[in-house]
Design an enzyme around this catalytic site. Structure first.
Site, PDB file in Angstrom:
ATOM      1  N   ASP A   9       0.848  -1.190   0.000  1.00 42.25           N
ATOM      2  CA  ASP A   9       0.000   0.000   0.000  1.00 42.25           C
ATOM      3  C   ASP A   9       0.894   1.254   0.000  1.00 42.25           C
ATOM      4  OD1 ASP A   9      -2.399   1.627   0.525  1.00 42.25           O
ATOM      5  OD2 ASP A   9      -1.549   1.838   2.531  1.00 42.25           O
ATOM      6  N   ILE A  10       0.311   2.392  -0.367  1.00 48.28           N
ATOM      7  CA  ILE A  10       1.103   3.630  -0.416  1.00 48.28           C
ATOM      8  C   ILE A  10       0.932   4.474   0.845  1.00 48.28           C
ATOM      9  CG2 ILE A  10       1.398   5.844  -1.594  1.00 48.28           C
ATOM     10  CD1 ILE A  10       0.929   4.514  -4.222  1.00 48.28           C
ATOM     11  N   ASP A  11      -0.214   5.123   0.969  1.00 48.85           N
ATOM     12  CA  ASP A  11      -0.410   6.105   2.036  1.00 48.85           C
ATOM     13  C   ASP A  11      -0.536   5.428   3.394  1.00 48.85           C
ATOM     14  OD1 ASP A  11      -0.595   8.632   0.434  1.00 48.85           O
ATOM     15  OD2 ASP A  11      -2.192   7.505  -0.531  1.00 48.85           O
ATOM     16  N   THR A  43      -2.742   0.261  -4.430  1.00 49.36           N
ATOM     17  CA  THR A  43      -3.208   1.495  -3.816  1.00 49.36           C
ATOM     18  C   THR A  43      -4.627   1.867  -4.217  1.00 49.36           C
ATOM     19  OG1 THR A  43      -2.707   3.880  -3.636  1.00 49.36           O
ATOM     20  CG2 THR A  43      -2.178   2.814  -5.717  1.00 49.36           C
ATOM     21  N   ASN A 222      -9.125  -0.326   3.696  1.00 54.35           N
ATOM     22  CA  ASN A 222      -9.141  -0.682   2.279  1.00 54.35           C
ATOM     23  C   ASN A 222      -8.042  -1.673   1.912  1.00 54.35           C
ATOM     24  OD1 ASN A 222      -7.189   1.465   2.598  1.00 54.35           O
ATOM     25  ND2 ASN A 222      -7.222   1.774   0.398  1.00 54.35           N
TER      26      ASN A 222
END
Length: 270
Positions: A9-11, A43, A222
């Site tokens: 994942d990114i954030d 993402t 998510n």
């Protein structure tokens, strides 16, 4: 079994709180990739919000893939060829937009070209998303959206307004759509078949890999779908407590290069 696929994942995961990639994370991703591990960005962001990160991590070369829009789009990172594309229908959009007005919550829809809102007074979180993912904002009435390929929609508002709207969503929405809360002010609504977990399964099948060879690293709700399908779910120390409950491992926080720690501890030293 050796881990050959790592979805990141990114954030809140790959990036520090000030949206940077630490040198330690860059080095660990590069080492994993060079050792034959398929490191894949997974993402909720649209494609445009990922390109610069793929370049920085050298994951934009032939043989690499990227998962965007919370799993609704899977592409070859070098050529843009689409392996998976799950889009919402125009009727889906109309129903989602109708309920945003009924519930008094701001909303926008996202395509590969930009962010579209029917809110004449554009919400501040639509502006925030535009800046975060480097995409333009377009004001369009619902009638003007009939020809758009809408990959995801988002209810975006102050947390208390958004939570009040979520509490009043009709039950049939959960039957029709994938609905995930990615931040306190973002609720993402996608086609029912779209989620990070299904995207990873489809990519693994394409690569001839199994979920026993797969790891996912995330922090928020998510990310649950991908953490639930892999045999090696890793959650950040700064992750949502609900998400931590399904982790096989808890890594360090995003401020402390947690992705690098996970790769070095459970992938490169395996």
């Amino acid at each position: 079994m050796t881990i050959k696929l790592v979805a990141v994942d990114i954030d809140g995961t790959l990036l520090t709180p000030d949206k940077k990639i630490t040198p330690e994370v860059k080095a660990a991703v590069r080492e994993a990739s060079q050792s034959g591990v398929q490191v894949v960005i997974a993402t909720g962001r649209p494609v445009a919000g990922v390109y610069h990160l793929l370049e920085e991590l050298e994951l934009n070369k032939p043989g690499h893939y990227v998962i965007t829009f919370n799993g609704a789009l899977v592409q070859d990172a070098a050529t843009g060829q689409e392996l998976v594309k799950d889009i919402l229908s125009y009727q889906d959009y109309l129903d989602i937009e109708y309920y945003s007005r009924l519930l008094g919550v701001h909303m926008h829809a996202i395509t590969k070209e930009g962010i579209f809102t029917a809110n004449r007074n554009i919400g501040k979180y639509t502006v925030h998303e535009s800046q975060l993912v480097n995409m333009p904002i377009f004001y369009r009435t619902p009638e003007e959206m009939a020809d758009k390929e809408i990959i995801k929609t988002m209810y975006i508002d102050e947390p208390e307004i958004l939570d009040a709207a979520i509490a009043k969503l009709p039950a049939e929405f959960y039957e029709r759509f994938t609905i995930v809360k990615s931040t306190p002010f973002y609720l993402e609504i996608l086609k029912k078949s779209a989620n990070k977990g299904r995207a990873i399964q489809q990519l693994a099948q394409e690569l001839g890999l199994t979920m026993a060879q797969a790891m996912a690293i995330g922090d928020e709700e998510n990310d649950l779908a991908m953490l639930e399908v892999v045999d090696h779910p890793v959650v950040m120390e700064n992750g949502n407590p609900k998400v931590k409950k399904i982790a096989k491992h808890i890594t360090k926080s995003n401020q402390e290069s947690g992705v690098a720690y996970a790769l070095k501890t459970w992938v490169l030293n395996d």
